[in-house]
Design a protein around this motif. Structure first.
Motif, short mmCIF file in Angstrom:
data_model
loop_
_atom_site.label_atom_id
_atom_site.label_comp_id
_atom_site.label_asym_id
_atom_site.label_seq_id
_atom_site.Cartn_x
_atom_site.Cartn_y
_atom_site.Cartn_z
N TRP A 19 0.83 -1.20 0.00
CA TRP A 19 0.00 0.00 0.00
C TRP A 19 0.87 1.25 0.00
O TRP A 19 0.56 2.23 -0.69
N ALA A 20 1.97 1.24 0.74
CA ALA A 20 2.86 2.40 0.76
C ALA A 20 3.48 2.64 -0.62
O ALA A 20 3.59 3.78 -1.07
N ALA A 21 3.87 1.57 -1.30
CA ALA A 21 4.43 1.71 -2.65
C ALA A 21 3.38 2.22 -3.63
O ALA A 21 3.66 3.08 -4.47
N THR A 22 2.16 1.71 -3.51
CA THR A 22 1.08 2.18 -4.38
C THR A 22 0.74 3.64 -4.10
O THR A 22 0.49 4.41 -5.03
N LEU A 23 0.76 4.02 -2.83
CA LEU A 23 0.49 5.41 -2.48
C LEU A 23 1.56 6.33 -3.06
O LEU A 23 1.24 7.42 -3.55
N ALA A 24 2.80 5.90 -3.04
CA ALA A 24 3.86 6.70 -3.65
C ALA A 24 3.62 6.85 -5.15
O ALA A 24 3.83 7.94 -5.71
N ASP A 25 3.17 5.79 -5.82
CA ASP A 25 2.85 5.87 -7.24
C ASP A 25 1.66 6.80 -7.50
O ASP A 25 1.65 7.54 -8.48
N ILE A 26 0.66 6.76 -6.62
CA ILE A 26 -0.49 7.65 -6.77
C ILE A 26 -0.05 9.11 -6.65
O ILE A 26 -0.46 9.96 -7.45
N VAL A 53 -4.01 19.46 -5.80
CA VAL A 53 -4.35 18.05 -5.69
C VAL A 53 -5.03 17.85 -4.34
O VAL A 53 -4.79 18.60 -3.40
N SER A 54 -5.89 16.87 -4.26
CA SER A 54 -6.57 16.60 -3.00
C SER A 54 -5.55 16.23 -1.92
O SER A 54 -4.48 15.73 -2.20
N SER A 55 -5.96 16.45 -0.69
CA SER A 55 -5.09 16.14 0.43
C SER A 55 -4.87 14.64 0.54
O SER A 55 -5.80 13.85 0.41
N MET A 56 -3.65 14.25 0.78
CA MET A 56 -3.29 12.84 0.92
C MET A 56 -3.03 12.47 2.38
O MET A 56 -2.48 11.41 2.66
N LYS A 57 -3.43 13.34 3.31
CA LYS A 57 -3.15 13.09 4.72
C LYS A 57 -3.78 11.79 5.21
O LYS A 57 -3.14 11.01 5.91
N ASN A 60 -1.81 8.87 4.00
CA ASN A 60 -0.57 8.72 4.76
C ASN A 60 -0.84 8.11 6.12
O ASN A 60 -0.09 7.25 6.59
N VAL A 61 -1.92 8.54 6.74
CA VAL A 61 -2.29 8.00 8.06
C VAL A 61 -2.61 6.51 7.95
O VAL A 61 -2.28 5.73 8.84
N SER A 62 -3.23 6.10 6.86
CA SER A 62 -3.54 4.67 6.69
C SER A 62 -2.29 3.82 6.62
O SER A 62 -2.27 2.70 7.13
N PHE A 65 -1.02 3.60 10.26
CA PHE A 65 -1.81 2.65 11.03
C PHE A 65 -1.55 1.21 10.60
O PHE A 65 -1.61 0.30 11.42
N GLY A 66 -1.27 1.01 9.33
CA GLY A 66 -0.89 -0.33 8.88
C GLY A 66 0.39 -0.81 9.53
O GLY A 66 0.49 -1.96 9.95
N LEU A 67 1.38 0.08 9.63
CA LEU A 67 2.63 -0.28 10.30
C LEU A 67 2.41 -0.52 11.79
O LEU A 67 2.97 -1.46 12.37
N LEU A 68 1.59 0.31 12.41
CA LEU A 68 1.31 0.11 13.83
C LEU A 68 0.57 -1.20 14.07
O LEU A 68 0.84 -1.90 15.05
#
Length: 88
Positions: A19-26, A53-57, A60-62, A65-68
Motif C-alpha cells: 500500500w505504501a508503494a502504491t500510495l507513492a505511485d499515486i 491536488v486533494s489532500s493525501m493526509k 498517509n495515516v492509513s 496505522f498499517g505499520l502500527l
C-alpha cells in the motif's frame, strides 16, 4: 495459533509495504510533474497549469496505522510464542 499469528503479522507487513508503494505511485501520478507528458498540453497556444491536488493526509495515516497494526501483531506473536512448548 503461533503459525496463524506469524502469517498474519507477515501479511500485514507485506500489505502495508504494498500500500505504501502504491500510495507513492499515486502521488507521483497526480503531481505537477505529469503536465509535460499530457498530449493536449503540448498543442500550440495551449497553457496548462497545475492548480492543486486533494489532500493525501488520510492516505498517509492509513500507511502509519498499517505499520502500527503490524507491530501489534508482531507483539502478539511474542506472547503466543511464550504460550507454546517451544518456549522453555
Amino acid at each position: 495459533d503461533l503459525a496463524v499469528t506469524v502469517i498474519t503479522a507477515f501479511l500485514w507487513l507485506a500489505g502495508t509495504f504494498a500500500w505504501a508503494a502504491t500510495l507513492a505511485d499515486i502521488k507521483m501520478s497526480t503531481g505537477a510533474n505529469m503536465i509535460p507528458g499530457i498530449a493536449a498540453c503540448k498543442a500550440p497556444a495551449t497553457t496548462c497549469r497545475f492548480a492543486s491536488v486533494s489532500s493525501m493526509k488520510s492516505l498517509n495515516v492509513s500507511v502509519v496505522f498499517g505499520l502500527l497494526n503490524m507491530v501489534l501483531w508482531g507483539g502478539n506473536t511474542w506472547f503466543v510464542y511464550k504460550d507454546t512448548k517451544l518456549h522453555n
